[in-house]
Write a protein that holds these residues in place. Sequence first.
Motif, mmCIF file in Angstrom:
data_model
loop_
_atom_site.group_PDB
_atom_site.id
_atom_site.type_symbol
_atom_site.label_atom_id
_atom_site.label_comp_id
_atom_site.label_asym_id
_atom_site.label_seq_id
_atom_site.Cartn_x
_atom_site.Cartn_y
_atom_site.Cartn_z
ATOM 1 N N MET A 216 0.830 -1.200 0.000
ATOM 2 C CA MET A 216 0.000 0.000 0.000
ATOM 3 C C MET A 216 0.870 1.257 0.000
ATOM 4 N N LEU A 217 0.337 2.321 -0.601
ATOM 5 C CA LEU A 217 1.051 3.583 -0.660
ATOM 6 C C LEU A 217 0.045 4.712 -0.489
ATOM 7 N N ILE A 218 0.255 5.541 0.531
ATOM 8 C CA ILE A 218 -0.667 6.628 0.851
ATOM 9 C C ILE A 218 0.074 7.958 0.773
ATOM 10 N N ASP A 219 -0.532 8.912 0.047
ATOM 11 C CA ASP A 219 0.010 10.264 -0.054
ATOM 12 C C ASP A 219 -0.872 11.197 0.760
ATOM 13 N N GLY A 220 -0.275 11.865 1.753
ATOM 14 C CA GLY A 220 -1.039 12.688 2.686
ATOM 15 C C GLY A 220 -1.609 13.958 2.126
ATOM 16 N N LEU A 221 -1.110 14.425 0.959
ATOM 17 C CA LEU A 221 -1.744 15.595 0.339
ATOM 18 C C LEU A 221 -1.279 15.807 -1.094
ATOM 19 N N GLN A 222 -2.253 16.036 -1.968
ATOM 20 C CA GLN A 222 -2.031 16.552 -3.315
ATOM 21 C C GLN A 222 -3.071 17.642 -3.565
ATOM 22 N N CYS A 223 -2.864 18.433 -4.611
ATOM 23 C CA CYS A 223 -3.834 19.484 -4.936
ATOM 24 C C CYS A 223 -3.913 19.634 -6.451
ATOM 25 N N GLY A 224 -4.764 20.533 -6.908
ATOM 26 C CA GLY A 224 -4.862 20.797 -8.331
ATOM 27 C C GLY A 224 -6.165 20.335 -8.948
ATOM 28 N N HIS A 225 -6.181 20.310 -10.265
ATOM 29 C CA HIS A 225 -7.362 19.906 -11.032
ATOM 30 C C HIS A 225 -7.199 18.440 -11.428
ATOM 31 N N PHE A 226 -7.894 17.575 -10.734
ATOM 32 C CA PHE A 226 -7.820 16.143 -11.006
ATOM 33 C C PHE A 226 -8.743 15.807 -12.185
ATOM 34 N N THR A 227 -8.293 14.877 -13.001
ATOM 35 C CA THR A 227 -9.064 14.399 -14.149
ATOM 36 C C THR A 227 -9.022 12.878 -14.156
ATOM 37 N N LEU B 41 13.557 4.140 -0.263
ATOM 38 C CA LEU B 41 13.621 3.928 1.185
ATOM 39 C C LEU B 41 14.454 2.699 1.523
ATOM 40 N N ALA B 42 14.268 1.642 0.761
ATOM 41 C CA ALA B 42 15.064 0.425 0.989
ATOM 42 C C ALA B 42 16.544 0.691 0.732
ATOM 43 N N GLU B 43 16.823 1.532 -0.266
ATOM 44 C CA GLU B 43 18.210 1.814 -0.652
ATOM 45 C C GLU B 43 18.984 2.526 0.460
ATOM 46 N N VAL B 44 18.289 3.321 1.288
ATOM 47 C CA VAL B 44 18.990 4.022 2.368
ATOM 48 C C VAL B 44 18.971 3.236 3.679
ATOM 49 N N GLY B 45 18.434 2.006 3.639
ATOM 50 C CA GLY B 45 18.580 1.136 4.797
ATOM 51 C C GLY B 45 17.339 0.815 5.591
ATOM 52 N N PHE B 46 16.168 1.277 5.139
ATOM 53 C CA PHE B 46 14.948 0.934 5.856
ATOM 54 C C PHE B 46 14.585 -0.530 5.594
ATOM 55 N N SER B 47 14.139 -1.225 6.631
ATOM 56 C CA SER B 47 13.696 -2.607 6.497
ATOM 57 C C SER B 47 12.328 -2.644 5.817
ATOM 58 N N PRO B 48 11.897 -3.803 5.320
ATOM 59 C CA PRO B 48 10.567 -3.900 4.714
ATOM 60 C C PRO B 48 9.458 -3.435 5.663
ATOM 61 N N GLU B 49 9.582 -3.751 6.954
ATOM 62 C CA GLU B 49 8.568 -3.336 7.930
ATOM 63 C C GLU B 49 8.561 -1.813 8.085
ATOM 64 N N GLU B 50 9.733 -1.209 8.070
ATOM 65 C CA GLU B 50 9.819 0.253 8.194
ATOM 66 C C GLU B 50 9.310 0.938 6.928
ATOM 67 N N VAL B 51 9.613 0.372 5.764
ATOM 68 C CA VAL B 51 9.089 0.915 4.509
ATOM 69 C C VAL B 51 7.563 0.888 4.531
ATOM 70 N N ALA B 52 6.987 -0.194 5.020
ATOM 71 C CA ALA B 52 5.526 -0.317 5.077
ATOM 72 C C ALA B 52 4.913 0.742 5.985
ATOM 73 N N LYS B 53 5.596 1.076 7.075
ATOM 74 C CA LYS B 53 5.091 2.125 7.965
ATOM 75 C C LYS B 53 5.106 3.487 7.275
ATOM 76 N N ILE B 54 6.210 3.803 6.617
ATOM 77 C CA ILE B 54 6.362 5.117 5.988
ATOM 78 C C ILE B 54 5.428 5.268 4.797
ATOM 79 N N THR B 55 5.264 4.234 4.017
ATOM 80 C CA THR B 55 4.471 4.332 2.796
ATOM 81 C C THR B 55 2.966 4.247 3.033
ATOM 82 N N ALA B 56 2.540 3.665 4.148
ATOM 83 C CA ALA B 56 1.093 3.543 4.378
ATOM 84 C C ALA B 56 0.717 3.347 5.840
#
Length: 322
Positions: free
Chosen positions: A1-12, A294-309
């Motif tokens: 899963m991947l969640i973005d906390g904010l975007q704006c603009g004219h969505f289509t 995120l993985a490239e700078v050393g985050f574990s899969p569990e930590e990547v999952a926290k940050i991304t969603a």
Amino acid sequence: MLIDGLQCGHFTRETFEELRRGGVTCVTITAGFWEGTMESLDALARWRELIRENQDLVVLATTAADIERAAASNRTALLIGYQNSNLFEGRIRFVELFAELGVRVVQLTYNNQNELAGSCYETEDSGLARFGREVIDEMNRTGMLVDLSHVGNRSTLEAVKHSKKPVAITHANADSLFAHKRNKTDDVLKALADNGGVIGCATYRNITGDYYCSTPKAWAEMVARTVEIAGIDHVAIGTDRSHNFAKPDYDWMRQGRWTRGIDYGAGSAARPGKVPPADWFKEVGNLNLIPGGLAEVGFSPEEVAKITAGNWLRVYREVFGG
């Protein structure tokens, strides 16, 4: 899963298709900046129609469970948000009404001080007002997330300490990593962690800087340094990506109806208009590059999952329910 906390603009529909290509599970959209109640209701109605017309790609979400169901059905969940509290027009009862209409995220102030709190661009931050405390209490009660992204640091700190539920800085960065009035000081980020809240790290060049915009790995380095300040459970994604904006849109965002002059917002006379997106984020679908960075700078899969969603989902569940 991947969640973005904010975007704006004219969505289509094309924007929604790009979100699907990027594997984006959920996005908080911006339904308004300076608009009052009636204009905000118009915007909300238009968004509901747009979602209904594209229900094969997106779904309106009001709970964490809605987001999970959207992911299971291969659609992107949209949370409705406003980047100012003008939609309430000073009426405390309107908080509940907008919550019942599906609004889930509201920023206390935008670029100017208002009757709730001080803005990040004021010479002096007045702090959280009495009405601001009342609105936070009502937002806590009705399941609406308090957003503090454009709020001044003093007001942000007081709001974090006042709120009984987790709050968010949906789209900003650490000021100690890239100095800008829109970014947050370390003491604010530590208080946010104590509150159980989350900061969504931005990709907007004016508040992120050219280096952190250069590659997914460089941006992930900024995220890693933010984690060192706030902790792994309190850092997420909040790109502040804009869609299909032109000069009149940027003028409205920055100048609204409050000035006849020129205001650069997060920009400057040297960078007055639209700035290029992050070098690695040319298309919305490039959000799917974040886990690898995120993985490239050393985050574990569990930590990547926290940050991304995971961190956003936890806050949404505590605030919205579900």
